[in-house]
Design a protein around this motif. Structure first.
Motif, mmCIF file in Angstrom:
data_model
loop_
_atom_site.group_PDB
_atom_site.id
_atom_site.type_symbol
_atom_site.label_atom_id
_atom_site.label_comp_id
_atom_site.label_asym_id
_atom_site.label_seq_id
_atom_site.Cartn_x
_atom_site.Cartn_y
_atom_site.Cartn_z
ATOM 1 N N TRP A 136 0.802 -1.227 0.000
ATOM 2 C CA TRP A 136 0.000 0.000 0.000
ATOM 3 C C TRP A 136 0.836 1.279 0.000
ATOM 4 O O TRP A 136 0.656 2.169 -0.813
ATOM 5 C CB TRP A 136 -0.968 -0.013 1.188
ATOM 6 C CG TRP A 136 -1.694 1.284 1.395
ATOM 7 C CD1 TRP A 136 -1.577 2.127 2.449
ATOM 8 C CD2 TRP A 136 -2.656 1.886 0.508
ATOM 9 N NE1 TRP A 136 -2.402 3.205 2.300
ATOM 10 C CE2 TRP A 136 -3.083 3.088 1.107
ATOM 11 C CE3 TRP A 136 -3.195 1.529 -0.730
ATOM 12 C CZ2 TRP A 136 -4.014 3.937 0.519
ATOM 13 C CZ3 TRP A 136 -4.130 2.375 -1.325
ATOM 14 C CH2 TRP A 136 -4.525 3.559 -0.702
ATOM 15 N N ASP A 149 -2.572 -4.588 -1.786
ATOM 16 C CA ASP A 149 -3.581 -3.800 -1.068
ATOM 17 C C ASP A 149 -4.600 -3.243 -2.064
ATOM 18 O O ASP A 149 -4.818 -3.811 -3.145
ATOM 19 C CB ASP A 149 -2.874 -2.703 -0.252
ATOM 20 C CG ASP A 149 -3.629 -2.306 1.002
ATOM 21 O OD1 ASP A 149 -4.571 -1.512 0.883
ATOM 22 O OD2 ASP A 149 -3.290 -2.799 2.104
ATOM 23 N N ASP A 150 -5.213 -2.155 -1.737
ATOM 24 C CA ASP A 150 -6.242 -1.489 -2.538
ATOM 25 C C ASP A 150 -5.748 -1.270 -3.982
ATOM 26 O O ASP A 150 -4.545 -1.179 -4.230
ATOM 27 C CB ASP A 150 -6.501 -0.122 -1.870
ATOM 28 C CG ASP A 150 -7.837 0.457 -2.227
ATOM 29 O OD1 ASP A 150 -8.476 -0.037 -3.160
ATOM 30 O OD2 ASP A 150 -8.244 1.417 -1.553
ATOM 31 N N TRP A 183 -6.365 -7.378 -0.477
ATOM 32 C CA TRP A 183 -7.171 -6.409 0.289
ATOM 33 C C TRP A 183 -8.588 -6.374 -0.253
ATOM 34 O O TRP A 183 -8.790 -6.371 -1.474
ATOM 35 C CB TRP A 183 -6.522 -5.042 0.138
ATOM 36 C CG TRP A 183 -7.235 -3.879 0.775
ATOM 37 C CD1 TRP A 183 -6.993 -3.354 2.009
ATOM 38 C CD2 TRP A 183 -8.267 -3.060 0.189
ATOM 39 N NE1 TRP A 183 -7.811 -2.274 2.236
ATOM 40 C CE2 TRP A 183 -8.614 -2.069 1.131
ATOM 41 C CE3 TRP A 183 -8.938 -3.080 -1.026
ATOM 42 C CZ2 TRP A 183 -9.576 -1.094 0.897
ATOM 43 C CZ3 TRP A 183 -9.918 -2.113 -1.259
ATOM 44 C CH2 TRP A 183 -10.228 -1.136 -0.307
ATOM 45 N N LYS A 211 -7.001 -9.123 3.801
ATOM 46 C CA LYS A 211 -7.072 -7.936 4.670
ATOM 47 C C LYS A 211 -8.448 -7.320 4.456
ATOM 48 O O LYS A 211 -8.752 -6.837 3.363
ATOM 49 C CB LYS A 211 -5.955 -6.953 4.284
ATOM 50 C CG LYS A 211 -6.007 -5.624 5.022
ATOM 51 C CD LYS A 211 -4.812 -4.759 4.628
ATOM 52 C CE LYS A 211 -4.884 -3.374 5.231
ATOM 53 N NZ LYS A 211 -3.751 -2.539 4.788
ATOM 54 N N CYS A 249 -9.067 -4.629 9.500
ATOM 55 C CA CYS A 249 -8.527 -3.281 9.362
ATOM 56 C C CYS A 249 -9.722 -2.355 9.276
ATOM 57 O O CYS A 249 -10.748 -2.717 8.715
ATOM 58 C CB CYS A 249 -7.695 -3.219 8.081
ATOM 59 S SG CYS A 249 -7.172 -1.572 7.612
ATOM 60 N N GLY A 267 -9.482 1.544 8.465
ATOM 61 C CA GLY A 267 -8.716 2.782 8.370
ATOM 62 C C GLY A 267 -7.623 2.771 9.429
ATOM 63 O O GLY A 267 -7.468 3.711 10.192
ATOM 64 N N TRP A 272 -4.798 -4.719 11.729
ATOM 65 C CA TRP A 272 -3.909 -3.628 11.326
ATOM 66 C C TRP A 272 -4.031 -2.552 12.396
ATOM 67 O O TRP A 272 -5.114 -2.058 12.682
ATOM 68 C CB TRP A 272 -4.289 -3.117 9.937
ATOM 69 C CG TRP A 272 -3.454 -1.969 9.441
ATOM 70 C CD1 TRP A 272 -3.906 -0.852 8.804
ATOM 71 C CD2 TRP A 272 -2.027 -1.837 9.511
ATOM 72 N NE1 TRP A 272 -2.864 -0.028 8.483
ATOM 73 C CE2 TRP A 272 -1.690 -0.602 8.903
ATOM 74 C CE3 TRP A 272 -0.991 -2.621 10.035
ATOM 75 C CZ2 TRP A 272 -0.369 -0.143 8.809
ATOM 76 C CZ3 TRP A 272 0.320 -2.161 9.946
ATOM 77 C CH2 TRP A 272 0.614 -0.939 9.336
ATOM 78 N N ASP A 315 -2.875 3.330 10.692
ATOM 79 C CA ASP A 315 -2.298 3.826 9.436
ATOM 80 C C ASP A 315 -1.068 4.680 9.709
ATOM 81 O O ASP A 315 -0.354 5.054 8.781
ATOM 82 C CB ASP A 315 -3.334 4.667 8.675
ATOM 83 C CG ASP A 315 -4.252 3.790 7.849
ATOM 84 O OD1 ASP A 315 -3.932 2.615 7.630
ATOM 85 O OD2 ASP A 315 -5.312 4.289 7.421
ATOM 86 N N TRP A 334 4.242 -2.619 10.582
ATOM 87 C CA TRP A 334 5.078 -2.529 9.381
ATOM 88 C C TRP A 334 6.298 -1.629 9.608
ATOM 89 O O TRP A 334 6.218 -0.616 10.299
ATOM 90 C CB TRP A 334 4.333 -1.895 8.210
ATOM 91 C CG TRP A 334 3.112 -2.571 7.720
ATOM 92 C CD1 TRP A 334 2.646 -3.818 8.029
ATOM 93 C CD2 TRP A 334 2.162 -2.005 6.804
ATOM 94 N NE1 TRP A 334 1.478 -4.070 7.360
ATOM 95 C CE2 TRP A 334 1.149 -2.969 6.595
ATOM 96 C CE3 TRP A 334 2.066 -0.783 6.132
ATOM 97 C CZ2 TRP A 334 0.064 -2.743 5.750
ATOM 98 C CZ3 TRP A 334 0.982 -0.559 5.294
ATOM 99 C CH2 TRP A 334 -0.005 -1.531 5.110
HETATM 100 C C1 DGJ Z 1 -6.846 1.966 5.011
HETATM 101 C C2 DGJ Z 1 -5.860 0.966 5.517
HETATM 102 O O1 DGJ Z 1 -5.624 1.162 6.869
HETATM 103 C C3 DGJ Z 1 -4.587 1.060 4.697
HETATM 104 O O2 DGJ Z 1 -3.619 0.195 5.205
HETATM 105 C C4 DGJ Z 1 -4.934 0.733 3.277
HETATM 106 O O3 DGJ Z 1 -5.370 -0.597 3.188
HETATM 107 C C5 DGJ Z 1 -5.999 1.673 2.762
HETATM 108 N N1 DGJ Z 1 -7.134 1.692 3.618
HETATM 109 C C6 DGJ Z 1 -6.421 1.285 1.370
HETATM 110 O O4 DGJ Z 1 -7.472 2.021 0.921
#
Ligand code: DGJ
Length: 738
Positions: free
Chosen positions: A346, A376-377, A421, A486, A536, A538, A555, A558, A584
């Motif tokens: 990500w 990821d996304d 993700w 995730k 996760c 955000g 997670w 961020d 991470w």
């Molecule tokens: C929020 C997550 O906490 C990030 O690690 C990542 O996956 C983003 N979203 C992706 O949109």
């Protein structure tokens, strides 16, 4: 052998855990259960003496009086403290008067459950109060099953909490709790409990960054290594509340469960409602002992693992009723498998995902020793930024012309597992799904649909939405060799309307969204036992023991700035096991804070949980990749101590510019120490870490330097930190000599 016993003579129930006990007295003609004791071990004789002394039960003849310590209070009479339950009946009656009808004990896989049944004196409403005790830990899981046993008539639960924990009598009580914000989760705070209520809560539809469903009470004098603590955690990932309160009579109780805000729940004829677990724990030995006990409980009974038997609600529900979550958490299994070192792309690529770009990162990640590669996304159609795509979970052919399998094959040929993700509870208005099903998103008719990050929340309470989510992710997992998911959730609820259900209790969506989320996850785990999950939201917006019983890890935040993480991780460690804490190592300067920190420092912070790498490895120099490889190898050699061991906090950045933790393997043979300084003032004076929980007469060898020192030496003189001023860190791995 059951650890729950009843004394006929004294009318007392005694629940025993390895080091604690919980005493309940059945009082008066209605035999109402009243709390006598929660703490150190006592016998029935002591409980009887406490009951006879009368001060704890003096007023309980008035079963509605505020001065009693009822285990589960129904609102009614002259009771003004937080009620456990408040119900509207069809004839306009709105108060509850209980009588205890029967009790039973059920023994299940290393745990015993006491069920106390309360019935209303007039209405066909039953509450089964359930208490689970374990043979191997001091946590007591409590939950309630509510039943409407009538043939007709809808009861409306205005507030239905899971448990009501009473603590002993003391003039002072201090509440320690976890609050925060996006990028600043799990901040520790404390408040003296005065004569007012203290409410910790989420009204956001998920656990939230702002507060975690955890509390710890002490009489004001507990420290890291000394003092009694009464703590609790709620197993719920939707809106919740925990209320700590001193009653007018001076008793302190903590009640918790689903948040009642905007959420009346209809209990239809024949319906059962199983409320989520509110687990409690008494410990003596300070915040350190409290955390270690929670960690052991999570390792043994909470954290999901592929082979874990899923426990569906043990109580059948009537058809078409409001469903509760799968209540009991207990899994009764050995320690979960060690977590692999993960790479997540990500922060390196954001939405700029391509097969080639990911494959390049995968090669570098494998080169430094990563074991799991997570895209990821940004991999699905329409997802080139955060404006579009959520809901359309099909691989973007422009980014992956050969489908995902080509990348997966490359990742697997590098010796890594493949992870992906998803964010199935969300939809962008700019998506095919939304164009087809605009009603699937929460909304009130004629009102704005507030967007956050350009997205809306799908109403998982709708069965067709939950079914669609299950089928979509099931297909993704069936068609691709994926071993890790995730599961993200990037915004909280707003306008939680369900227009199709107007007149049929649409407010139940607050609860049913999360109940269906749990069901979808449970079904996916059952259909794909080889797939691990990460929660996760955000960052760390969905961290609680409810979700932890369905995922292997979370997670944490961020915010990947290592110095900020020291505080976030300390808060996390109060309630949750390090194995569940994904951490991470990312780039310097940190993309969020701009802070520059040495690579080894960033590693040393992340190595106190489940290690992941999240930096842009394309930008790391050869020397940095070599150093990373070496540090990953060191972590792998020590991770069983970190992930399965016992955590001792040595220093907290809340007290100064040094943070440090020590892990001891459960057999006492290995020790890992991690320490980190901040910006130090007044000169680089030497710092030493005095270790804990070692055998004084034993010898310990440092696996890196080969130096051998006695336990006494390490306890009294301690380990020296490397010289230096700011941002100094230490990793040490010691082994006990034969
Ligand atoms: C929020 C997550 O906490 C990030 O690690 C990542 O996956 C983003 N979203 C992706 O949109």
């Amino acid at each position: 052998m059951t650890s729950i016993s009843y004394c006929e003579d004294a009318s007392t129930w005694l629940l025993e855990t390895p080091s604690t006990c919980y005493g309940i007295l059945l009082v008066g003609s209605n035999r109402l259960p009243v709390n006598l004791h929660w703490g150190r071990k006592l016998g029935h004789g002591s409980l009887k003496a406490m009951a006879q002394a009368g001060d704890l039960v003096a007023n309980t003849r008035l079963s509605w009086a505020e001065e009693d310590r009822l285990e589960y209070t129904g609102w009614g009479g002259m009771r003004y403290d937080e009620p456990s339950l408040k119900v509207d009946f069809p004839d306009g009656g709105r108060s509850i008067e209980w009588r205890h009808s029967d009790s039973r004990v059920e023994d299940e896989d290393g745990s015993s459950v006491l069920v106390l049944t309360l019935r209303d004196l007039v209405y066909p409403l039953t509450a089964e109060l359930c208490y689970r005790v374990f043979a191997d830990c001091d946590v007591i899981e409590r939950w309630v099953r509510l039943s409407n046993t009538s043939d007709e008539g809808i009861f409306v639960a205005r507030q239905s909490l899971s448990a009501n924990w009473w603590v002993p009598v003391s003039p002072t009580w201090r509440l320690t709790y976890l609050h925060g914000a996006w990028g600043a989760e799990a901040q520790l705070a404390e408040v003296a409990l005065g004569g007012v209520k203290t409410v910790l809560e989420s009204r956001r539809g998920t656990t939230s960054h702002e507060a975690q469903p955890f509390f710890a009470l002490d009489t004001g004098d507990a420290g890291e290594d000394h003092g009694q603590l009464w703590s609790g955690q709620l197993a719920w990932s939707g809106s919740w509340k925990i209320v700590a309160e001193r009653t007018a009579a001076g008793y302190v109780h903590v009640s918790g469960g689903w948040n009642d805000f905007d959420a009346p729940l209809e209990l239809r004829p024949g319906a059962d409602l199983v409320l989520p677990v509110f687990a409690g724990l008494y410990t003596d030995g300070g915040f350190g002992a409290m955390s270690r006990a929670w960690h052991s409980y999570e390792l043994a009974h909470v954290l999901a693992r592929p082979t874990r038997r899923l426990r569906s609600p043990s109580f059948p529900q009537a058809k078409g009723t409001t469903p509760g979550p799968a209540a009991p958490l207990a899994s009764g299994q050995a320690l979960p498998a060690l977590r692999p070192v993960l790479y997540n792309s990500w922060e390196a690529t954001a939405f700029d995902v391509t097969e080639e770009g990911q494959a390049r990162l995968a090669e570098l990640a494998a080169g430094i020793g990563c074991e799991l590669f997570v895209v990821d996304d940004g991999w699905f159609v329409g997802r080139n930024n955060d404006h579009a795509g959520l809901g359309d979970w099909r691989v973007d052919p422009a980014k992956f012309p050969r489908g995902l399998s080509s990348l997966i094959d490359r990742v697997k040929s590098l010796g890594m597992g493949f992870g992906i993700w998803v964010e199935p509870e969300m939809v962008n208005p700019e998506s095919e799904l939304y164009r087809e099903h605009p009603d699937w998103a929460f909304h009130f008719p004629g009102r704005s649909r507030t967007q956050k990050r350009n997205q809306l929340v799908l109403n998982f309470a709708r069965q067709e939405v939950a079914e669609w989510a299950y089928r979509t992710i099931d297909e993704l997992l069936s068609q691709n060799d994926i071993s890790f998911v995730k599961w993200d959730m990037n915004r909280h609820f707003s306008e939680p309307g369900w227009p199709d259900e107007v007149g049929r209790n649409p407010e139940r969506a607050w609860v049913e969204h999360t109940a269906n989320l749990y069901r979808v996850l449970d079904r996916l785990r059952s259909a794909h036992p080889g797939v691990d999950f990460e929660s996760c939201s955000g960052g760390g917006g969905r961290v609680d023991i409810g979700i932890l019983s369905r995922v292997q890890q979370v997670w944490t935040s961020d915010n990947t700035d290592a110095w900020d993480r020291v505080a976030i991780q300390e808060g996390f460690s109060y309630a949750h096991a390090p194995i569940a804490m994904m951490a991470w190592v990312t780039d310097s300067p940190n993309p969020l804070t701009g802070r520059r920190l040495p690579l080894s420092y960033r590693f040393h912070v992340a190595m106190s949980g489940s290690l992941g790498i999240g930096g842009n490895l394309n930008e790391w120099s050869g020397a940095e990749l070599d150093e990373a490889r070496e540090l990953v190898a060191r972590y792998k050699a020590a991770r069983h101590v970190v992930q399965h061991g016992l955590l001792y906090r040595l220093a907290s950045t809340r007290q100064g510019d040094l943070g440090a933790v020590q892990f001891v393997s459960r057999d006492g043979q290995e020790v890992v120490v991690l320490a980190w300084t901040g910006v130090r003032r007044y000169g680089p004076w030497p710092l030493r870490l005095r270790l804990k929980a070692l055998e004084r007469t034993a010898s310990y060898r440092d696996k890196l330097s080969g130096e051998v020192r006695s336990g006494a030496d390490l306890i009294d003189l301690g380990l020296a930190l490397p010289p230096g001023q700011d941002w100094v860190s230490l990793f040490a791995h010691l082994e006990r000599q034969a």
